[in-house]
Design a protein around this motif. Sequence first.
Motif, PDB file in Angstrom:
ATOM      1  N   SER A   1       2.271  -5.565  -2.120  1.00  0.00           N
ATOM      2  CA  SER A   1       2.190  -5.115  -3.199  1.00  0.00           C
ATOM      3  C   SER A   1       2.212  -4.023  -4.320  1.00  0.00           C
ATOM      4  O   SER A   1       1.698  -2.875  -3.765  1.00  0.00           O
ATOM      5  N   SER A   2       3.332  -3.880  -4.714  1.00  0.00           N
ATOM      6  CA  SER A   2       3.175  -2.880  -6.147  1.00  0.00           C
ATOM      7  C   SER A   2       2.299  -2.878  -7.172  1.00  0.00           C
ATOM      8  O   SER A   2       2.195  -4.109  -7.453  1.00  0.00           O
ATOM      9  N   PRO A   3       2.007  -2.145  -7.473  1.00  0.00           N
ATOM     10  CA  PRO A   3       0.631  -2.142  -8.802  1.00  0.00           C
ATOM     11  C   PRO A   3       1.915  -2.402 -10.092  1.00  0.00           C
ATOM     12  O   PRO A   3       2.807  -1.799  -9.826  1.00  0.00           O
ATOM     13  N   GLY A   4       1.129  -3.565 -10.936  1.00  0.00           N
ATOM     14  CA  GLY A   4       1.382  -3.980 -12.032  1.00  0.00           C
ATOM     15  C   GLY A   4       2.789  -5.109 -12.206  1.00  0.00           C
ATOM     16  O   GLY A   4       3.282  -5.706 -12.714  1.00  0.00           O
ATOM     17  N   THR A   5       2.824  -5.960 -10.416  1.00  0.00           N
ATOM     18  CA  THR A   5       3.605  -6.861  -9.768  1.00  0.00           C
ATOM     19  C   THR A   5       1.902  -7.962  -9.839  1.00  0.00           C
ATOM     20  O   THR A   5       0.598  -7.885 -10.224  1.00  0.00           O
ATOM     21  N   ARG A   6       2.815  -9.725  -9.864  1.00  0.00           N
ATOM     22  CA  ARG A   6       1.804 -10.662  -9.087  1.00  0.00           C
ATOM     23  C   ARG A   6       2.000 -11.286  -7.804  1.00  0.00           C
ATOM     24  O   ARG A   6       2.549 -11.420  -7.717  1.00  0.00           O
TER      25      ARG A   6
ATOM     26  N   GLY B   1      -3.859  -2.737  -9.375  1.00  0.00           N
ATOM     27  CA  GLY B   1      -2.745  -3.372 -10.114  1.00  0.00           C
ATOM     28  C   GLY B   1      -2.225  -3.992 -10.445  1.00  0.00           C
ATOM     29  O   GLY B   1      -0.701  -4.070 -10.955  1.00  0.00           O
ATOM     30  N   VAL B   2      -2.689  -4.840  -9.334  1.00  0.00           N
ATOM     31  CA  VAL B   2      -2.114  -6.377  -8.462  1.00  0.00           C
ATOM     32  C   VAL B   2      -2.849  -7.265  -9.611  1.00  0.00           C
ATOM     33  O   VAL B   2      -3.887  -7.518  -9.592  1.00  0.00           O
ATOM     34  N   ALA B   3      -1.804  -8.585 -10.429  1.00  0.00           N
ATOM     35  CA  ALA B   3      -2.853  -9.116 -10.965  1.00  0.00           C
ATOM     36  C   ALA B   3      -2.694 -10.432 -10.096  1.00  0.00           C
ATOM     37  O   ALA B   3      -1.656 -10.967  -8.899  1.00  0.00           O
TER      38      ALA B   3
ATOM     39  N   ASP C   1      -7.571  -6.254  -8.681  1.00  0.00           N
ATOM     40  CA  ASP C   1      -7.651  -4.942  -9.450  1.00  0.00           C
ATOM     41  C   ASP C   1      -7.938  -3.957  -9.724  1.00  0.00           C
ATOM     42  O   ASP C   1      -7.185  -3.246 -10.765  1.00  0.00           O
TER      43      ASP C   1
END
Length: 468
Positions: free
Chosen positions: A370-375, A335-337, A332
């Motif tokens: 991973s980049s922010p906004g990815t899952r 920004g990774v789900a 969180d």
Amino acid sequence: MAYCLFFSVLSFAVILVSVNKAIDYFSFVTIEKQMMEKADLSELSFREVMAKQERAEGEGQAADVPRSALETLKASFKEVRIYDRDRKLLGLAVDGIIIQDGHPLIFQDNIQKALQGNYAYKVTESKKLYFAVPIQDRYYENRYVVEFVEDLSYFYAILDQIRSILIVGAGGFLILITLSSLFIARTTTRPILDLLGATEKFSNRQFQPVALNRKDELGMLADGLNRMGVQLNGYIQHQKQFVSNVSHELKTPLAAIRGFSQYLHEGEQSDPELRKIYAHLVQESDRLTRLVNELLLLSRFDKAGPEGIATERADLSELARLAAADMRSKADSKGVALDVSPGKGAFVEVNPLLMTHAIANLIDNAVKYSSPGTRVSIETDVRQQEAVVRIRDQGIGIREDEISRVQERFYRASNASSAKGSGLGLSLCKEIVEKAGGSLAIESGLGEGTTVSIALPLAGSYKTVTSL
């Protein structure tokens, strides 16, 4: 061995067919040569008859050339026929008896070829040979044709006997080549497979000696592999012991450095630059402490076999859910789900604490790269006799030629500089999974994300182990 046997049988079949064809060919060549020799003698006899008849006609006596020729030739062949240049049957003798007004089967094309000045023969389905010979007069014109009929059934009977002998020989050869192949497989192929198995075990750091009681080159190769295994095993054990000793020696001074760094960081309030330096010292000491702890854990793994790790029946889906819950705050903050799909219960025999640590480490790697906004998705399912947990991200990925190497200790991918790491996490995960009897697989591509799968045998299909 199967390929060798197949090609041996194929080669022998080709040889068998070739020999059969050769027997037919040379047998007919021999028969043809014999018939031509007899035809030459018969032609001389016929010419003598023609010469006598010409002298008789000169003296005013009646002459019947075909009749006289039949009388001369009837005893030489089973059946003799005489034709004129118009292909008309002039005389017939069968078994030495002249037949009047006979109507035998006539092959006109055979007679026509002989009238053109060549020997001609034909073999019928009833295994009879019709051999036609042209007879020239004193003006070298083809005036008569003598046709000899021979029964070749005896010849075909001999060929059938030869073929039977060849077939029996082929059967014996197949049995011999099969036994020879089995012998070769037992004495040569089997030791080679043992040596290949030994090299495979060596690559997995299982240095079991190869026992080949042979004095040939294979035995020398086995001895060389055994010596190499002893040397490699000794080298690896010395390396592991060195890492373990260094890790133990570093643990105490690192704890002191971390404590003093934390004290300086918390005590510095006046100079922001110094406070930033102290904070960096705290972070680096924490990173070194984690590295030392991982090295110590790997060292314990190296010293303890599977029987030295306590295991119990656990639900892999639940372990994945707990690991994801531990990593959710970190995901969180970046920004990774995290998407968790636990699936149905997948019970395995593992050390729950270590397996949760391994899954959490993989999730941490997925979030880290991973980049922010990815899952990042975590899925668990059951396939055949295995329970599988997959961690799939949408991060930077790994080059194909580096996928196998990232599982080695201290190795980091060429594009991994975007995040901090020791290069031990993935190696540690692999150790934990393999100690539980499972396997770890990686699928990735640059810019395409990475999928890491842990496959473990279901409880009941794998022999459980307990700590001693």
